[in-house]
Design a protein around this motif. Structure first.
Motif, PDB file in Angstrom:
ATOM      1  N   LEU A   1       0.820  -1.211   0.000  1.00 12.70           N
ATOM      2  CA  LEU A   1       0.000   0.000   0.000  1.00 12.70           C
ATOM      3  C   LEU A   1       0.851   1.257   0.000  1.00 12.70           C
ATOM      4  O   LEU A   1       0.538   2.238  -0.682  1.00 12.70           O
ATOM      5  CB  LEU A   1      -0.926  -0.009   1.217  1.00 12.70           C
ATOM      6  N   VAL A   2       1.947   1.252   0.748  1.00  8.88           N
ATOM      7  CA  VAL A   2       2.850   2.407   0.782  1.00  8.88           C
ATOM      8  C   VAL A   2       3.415   2.675  -0.605  1.00  8.88           C
ATOM      9  O   VAL A   2       3.510   3.825  -1.045  1.00  8.88           O
ATOM     10  CB  VAL A   2       3.982   2.172   1.804  1.00  8.88           C
ATOM     11  N   LYS A   3       3.774   1.595  -1.288  1.00 15.39           N
ATOM     12  CA  LYS A   3       4.340   1.739  -2.633  1.00 15.39           C
ATOM     13  C   LYS A   3       3.289   2.237  -3.621  1.00 15.39           C
ATOM     14  O   LYS A   3       3.552   3.116  -4.447  1.00 15.39           O
ATOM     15  CB  LYS A   3       4.917   0.405  -3.085  1.00 15.39           C
ATOM     16  N   GLU A   4       2.065   1.660  -3.539  1.00 19.07           N
ATOM     17  CA  GLU A   4       1.006   2.048  -4.469  1.00 19.07           C
ATOM     18  C   GLU A   4       0.608   3.513  -4.269  1.00 19.07           C
ATOM     19  O   GLU A   4       0.295   4.217  -5.227  1.00 19.07           O
ATOM     20  CB  GLU A   4      -0.217   1.151  -4.264  1.00 19.07           C
ATOM     21  N   LEU A   5       0.618   3.983  -3.052  1.00 19.32           N
ATOM     22  CA  LEU A   5       0.213   5.352  -2.756  1.00 19.32           C
ATOM     23  C   LEU A   5       1.369   6.338  -2.801  1.00 19.32           C
ATOM     24  O   LEU A   5       1.178   7.531  -2.547  1.00 19.32           O
ATOM     25  CB  LEU A   5      -0.442   5.399  -1.372  1.00 19.32           C
ATOM     26  N   ASP A   6       2.564   5.823  -3.094  1.00 20.80           N
ATOM     27  CA  ASP A   6       3.771   6.648  -3.138  1.00 20.80           C
ATOM     28  C   ASP A   6       3.941   7.416  -1.833  1.00 20.80           C
ATOM     29  O   ASP A   6       4.141   8.636  -1.807  1.00 20.80           O
ATOM     30  CB  ASP A   6       3.716   7.621  -4.323  1.00 20.80           C
ATOM     31  N   LEU A   7       3.882   6.681  -0.742  1.00 20.21           N
ATOM     32  CA  LEU A   7       3.961   7.291   0.584  1.00 20.21           C
ATOM     33  C   LEU A   7       5.188   6.827   1.354  1.00 20.21           C
ATOM     34  O   LEU A   7       5.290   7.051   2.561  1.00 20.21           O
ATOM     35  CB  LEU A   7       2.698   6.959   1.396  1.00 20.21           C
ATOM     36  N   GLY A   8       6.104   6.187   0.652  1.00 23.85           N
ATOM     37  CA  GLY A   8       7.288   5.694   1.331  1.00 23.85           C
ATOM     38  C   GLY A   8       8.249   6.805   1.708  1.00 23.85           C
ATOM     39  O   GLY A   8       8.106   7.964   1.307  1.00 23.85           O
ATOM     40  N   LEU A   9       9.256   6.474   2.485  1.00 23.59           N
ATOM     41  CA  LEU A   9      10.257   7.437   2.952  1.00 23.59           C
ATOM     42  C   LEU A   9      11.107   7.929   1.778  1.00 23.59           C
ATOM     43  O   LEU A   9      11.625   7.127   0.991  1.00 23.59           O
ATOM     44  CB  LEU A   9      11.150   6.768   4.000  1.00 23.59           C
ATOM     45  N   VAL A  10      11.203   9.256   1.642  1.00 20.62           N
ATOM     46  CA  VAL A  10      12.024   9.851   0.581  1.00 20.62           C
ATOM     47  C   VAL A  10      13.482   9.832   1.042  1.00 20.62           C
ATOM     48  O   VAL A  10      13.867  10.596   1.933  1.00 20.62           O
ATOM     49  CB  VAL A  10      11.577  11.279   0.263  1.00 20.62           C
ATOM     50  N   SER A  11      14.284   8.970   0.485  1.00 22.24           N
ATOM     51  CA  SER A  11      15.691   8.858   0.891  1.00 22.24           C
ATOM     52  C   SER A  11      16.646   9.034  -0.284  1.00 22.24           C
ATOM     53  O   SER A  11      17.865   8.925  -0.124  1.00 22.24           O
ATOM     54  CB  SER A  11      15.933   7.494   1.554  1.00 22.24           C
ATOM     55  N   ASP A  12      16.093   9.330  -1.487  1.00 24.19           N
ATOM     56  CA  ASP A  12      16.943   9.565  -2.653  1.00 24.19           C
ATOM     57  C   ASP A  12      17.710  10.880  -2.468  1.00 24.19           C
ATOM     58  O   ASP A  12      17.103  11.952  -2.343  1.00 24.19           O
ATOM     59  CB  ASP A  12      16.076   9.631  -3.910  1.00 24.19           C
ATOM     60  N   LYS A  13      19.045  10.788  -2.459  1.00 25.40           N
ATOM     61  CA  LYS A  13      19.857  11.953  -2.122  1.00 25.40           C
ATOM     62  C   LYS A  13      19.709  13.081  -3.124  1.00 25.40           C
ATOM     63  O   LYS A  13      19.645  14.266  -2.756  1.00 25.40           O
ATOM     64  CB  LYS A  13      21.326  11.546  -2.005  1.00 25.40           C
ATOM     65  N   GLU A  14      19.655  12.760  -4.421  1.00 25.56           N
ATOM     66  CA  GLU A  14      19.523  13.793  -5.446  1.00 25.56           C
ATOM     67  C   GLU A  14      18.213  14.550  -5.296  1.00 25.56           C
ATOM     68  O   GLU A  14      18.165  15.782  -5.417  1.00 25.56           O
ATOM     69  CB  GLU A  14      19.613  13.155  -6.837  1.00 25.56           C
ATOM     70  N   LYS A  15      17.173  13.814  -5.000  1.00 21.87           N
ATOM     71  CA  LYS A  15      15.869  14.454  -4.828  1.00 21.87           C
ATOM     72  C   LYS A  15      15.857  15.345  -3.591  1.00 21.87           C
ATOM     73  O   LYS A  15      15.331  16.473  -3.617  1.00 21.87           O
ATOM     74  CB  LYS A  15      14.783  13.368  -4.714  1.00 21.87           C
ATOM     75  N   LEU A  16      16.476  14.858  -2.522  1.00 21.82           N
ATOM     76  CA  LEU A  16      16.534  15.647  -1.303  1.00 21.82           C
ATOM     77  C   LEU A  16      17.396  16.893  -1.470  1.00 21.82           C
ATOM     78  O   LEU A  16      17.101  17.955  -0.902  1.00 21.82           O
ATOM     79  CB  LEU A  16      17.059  14.796  -0.139  1.00 21.82           C
ATOM     80  N   LEU A  17      18.504  16.787  -2.267  1.00 27.48           N
ATOM     81  CA  LEU A  17      19.363  17.943  -2.522  1.00 27.48           C
ATOM     82  C   LEU A  17      18.584  19.056  -3.211  1.00 27.48           C
ATOM     83  O   LEU A  17      18.713  20.235  -2.865  1.00 27.48           O
ATOM     84  CB  LEU A  17      20.567  17.530  -3.366  1.00 27.48           C
ATOM     85  N   LYS A  18      17.770  18.702  -4.184  1.00 24.84           N
ATOM     86  CA  LYS A  18      16.994  19.698  -4.913  1.00 24.84           C
ATOM     87  C   LYS A  18      15.982  20.387  -3.987  1.00 24.84           C
ATOM     88  O   LYS A  18      15.820  21.612  -4.019  1.00 24.84           O
ATOM     89  CB  LYS A  18      16.266  19.048  -6.081  1.00 24.84           C
TER      90      LYS A  18
END
Length: 578
Positions: free
Chosen positions: A508-525
């Protein structure tokens, strides 16, 4: 051999399929009596106040008599089965119908239930108790009396007596109930109960009420009134069902206290398994003895409000009756010693009959039942008795479960939750087990878990009229949710879990895109955008005030809806603002 078994069911069906008793009154008299107890939907349903402005010294005095149906498969003195919704007169033995030649055989399970209840309520268990006949006539009570030709040896358990056939007394017309008036099975107990009071009803108030006695007795049958035909149909399925009558002393002063005592007793009986406590099915019935007096003066004349079938109605009936008696006395009237009924629609009590005196019942020793003995342990069982058939107090005491009061105290102490939360956990069947399962399988602190249980879980259960036991498997789903999902998306995931319980939390977390944002490039932006839009806070941080960094972290979490990895976000922001 005692003739107290179900016997020939065909004969019973022919004799008792429909037992019709014509009413003594005329049709017009019956209609008048029905109008007396009828109610109006437009009547006031507000609960009256207890205090009286013109006579503030008057105080209510309340005692309770509670009849608890023993949770057993058969009746108190016969082998007829116990069932709530059985067809009329389908669970009636010869003894229940008071047919000639039948004698009672005591149900050991009922004795054990009374002893267990007495132990849980701090009672003294009488090693010897006696049975009595209480004479009174109602249409739904089998009316004939039968006297034994010989006496039998004392009971040491359910199955220890050899009884002989009885001979009828053709001159007897009055019915009777077998009870324990002289020497009941348990005496001198106490019940400690708590309820939420104070202005905001969030203050836990504790009280204690003395329990005078617990006695075993039979239930009566049930009358089904047919007003159109002016007749009454009798269903004897309930006749002879085992009851525990618990007599509480007049230690209470208002409806709230009495209702809290009833709820606590109900929880204790359900925990013990001695009574299911379903008040809507008549498994727990309350009679309230109510009077008023001024402190220091003798107690006033009491009235008895009979057969109240919910804790909420107990509070309303008692508070109304206290106020009614105060108004009668203030107007110069006198209180009549009478039996009254509570009308839940109008919120008032209604006269039923004058209260019968003790002499009217003509108590006498039950000739067909010898004394009942229970024993402290195996060592106290007399020689020759079957140790497997006697009731042993120490064995029953060792099997007592954790009682509601002790459980609430443990929850508050162990998990540091609020007392009012412990009340809710213990009051709902299965909710404590659910809560503890979640706590033991997650790293989230218990006070946060209790928030989820109270708001999300109970909220959804109440909306769909479900019980916790019907969704017990949800404990694994909730602790998985608390361990996996992050931020405000948890509530959304929970709601989706409710709709699709077969799906795993991770899915469900994956389907709703509600997981923890840990991608470094995305967080840098995201962090760069926050730093660029908050130049004043950045200058303050570079000037040495590192606490302002938390404001920037809050801005990042807002953009990610609380799903950003806080460890990575802090590291990135510290580097950008250095």
């Amino acid at each position: 051999m005692a003739a107290s078994s179900s016997g020939n069911s065909t004969l019973l069906k022919k004799c008792y399929t429909l037992i019709r008793i014509k009413r003594v009154c005329s049709v017009s008299q019956c209609n008048a009596s029905i109008r007396t107890v009828s109610t109006s939907g437009s009547a006031c349903q507000t609960q009256p106040k207890i205090q009286s402005k013109s006579s503030p010294q008057l105080r209510g005095v309340v005692g309770l008599e509670i009849h608890a149906q023993i949770h057993a498969s058969s009746k108190l003195f016969s082998s007829a089965r116990v069932g709530f919704s059985s067809p009329p007169n389908s669970s009636v033995s010869f003894l229940d119908a008071s047919l000639p030649g039948t004698l009672p055989v005591l149900n050991r399970r009922c004795v054990e239930a009374a002893v267990i209840t007495g132990l849980a309520l701090n009672c003294t268990i009488n090693r010897k108790s006696l049975f009595d006949r209480k004479h009174y006539f109602y249409a739904d009570m089998p009316p004939s009396e039968w006297h034994p030709t010989t006496s039998s040896a004392p009971y040491c358990c359910s199955y220890s007596s050899v009884v002989t056939p009885a001979e009828p007394n053709p001159n007897s017309q009055a019915g009777y109930q077998i009870t324990q008036q002289r020497l009941p099975i348990a005496v001198n107990g106490s019940l400690t109960y708590s309820y939420l009071g104070g202005k905001k009803r969030n203050q836990v108030l504790s009280r204690c009420v003395r329990i005078k006695q617990i006695q075993l007795e039979q239930d009566s049958g049930k009358s089904l009134h047919d007003d159109q035909r002016s007749q009454t149909l009798i269903d004897l399925n309930r006749a002879g069902v085992g009851l525990m009558e618990l007599v509480m002393e007049a230690d209470m002063s208002c409806g709230d206290e009495a209702a809290a005592a009833v709820r606590e007793l109900q929880l204790i009986l359900q925990t013990l398994g001695t009574c299911q406590g379903n008040m809507s099915e008549g498994q727990l019935r309350v009679d309230a003895n109510v009077s008023v007096h001024r402190p220091g003066e003798p107690l006033g004349v009491r009235t008895e409000v009979k057969n109240i079938n919910s804790a909420r109605y107990v509070a309303r009936a008692i508070d109304y009756e206290i106020q009614r008696q105060m108004e009668v006395l203030e107007n110069g009237g006198t209180i009549v010693n009478e039996t009254r009924a509570f009308d839940s629609k109008s919120g008032t009590t209604i006269p039923m009959r004058d209260k019968e005196g003790l002499q009217d019942y003509r108590f006498m020793p039950e000739p067909n039942l010898p004394p009942l003995f229970v024993y402290e342990g195996v060592a106290s069982v007399p020689p020759g008795a079957d140790a497997t058939q006697v009731v042993k107090i120490d064995s029953l005491k060792a099997e007592l479960p954790e009682l509601p009061g002790a459980r609430r105290a443990r929850l508050v102490e162990q998990y540091k939750i609020l007392p009012e939360h412990s009340f809710i956990l213990v009051s709902e069947d299965g909710l404590v087990e659910y809560f503890e399962c979640v706590v033991q399988n997650t790293k989230v602190e218990p006070r946060k878990v209790i928030g989820w249980v109270m708001q999300e879980l109970l909220g959804n259960l109440n909306q769909q009229s479900l019980k916790v036991t019907q969704r017990q498997q949800w404990s694994s789903g909730l602790f998985s949710l608390l361990n996996v999902a992050e931020g405000t998306g948890k509530v959304q995931v929970f709601q989706e879990m409710w709709k699709a319980p077969e799906k795993a939390v991770e899915q469900l977390v994956k389907e709703l895109d509600l997981g923890l944002v840990s991608d470094k490039e995305k967080l840098l932006k995201i962090c760069r955008r926050v730093v660029d839009t908050h130049p004043e806070q950045v200058q303050v941080i570079r000037a040495g005030n590192k606490k302002v960094l938390n404001k920037l972290m809050g801005a990042v979490q807002k953009e990610t809806k609380g799903r950003a990895d806080p460890v990575q976000v802090r590291a990135i922001l510290e580097e950008m603002t250095s």
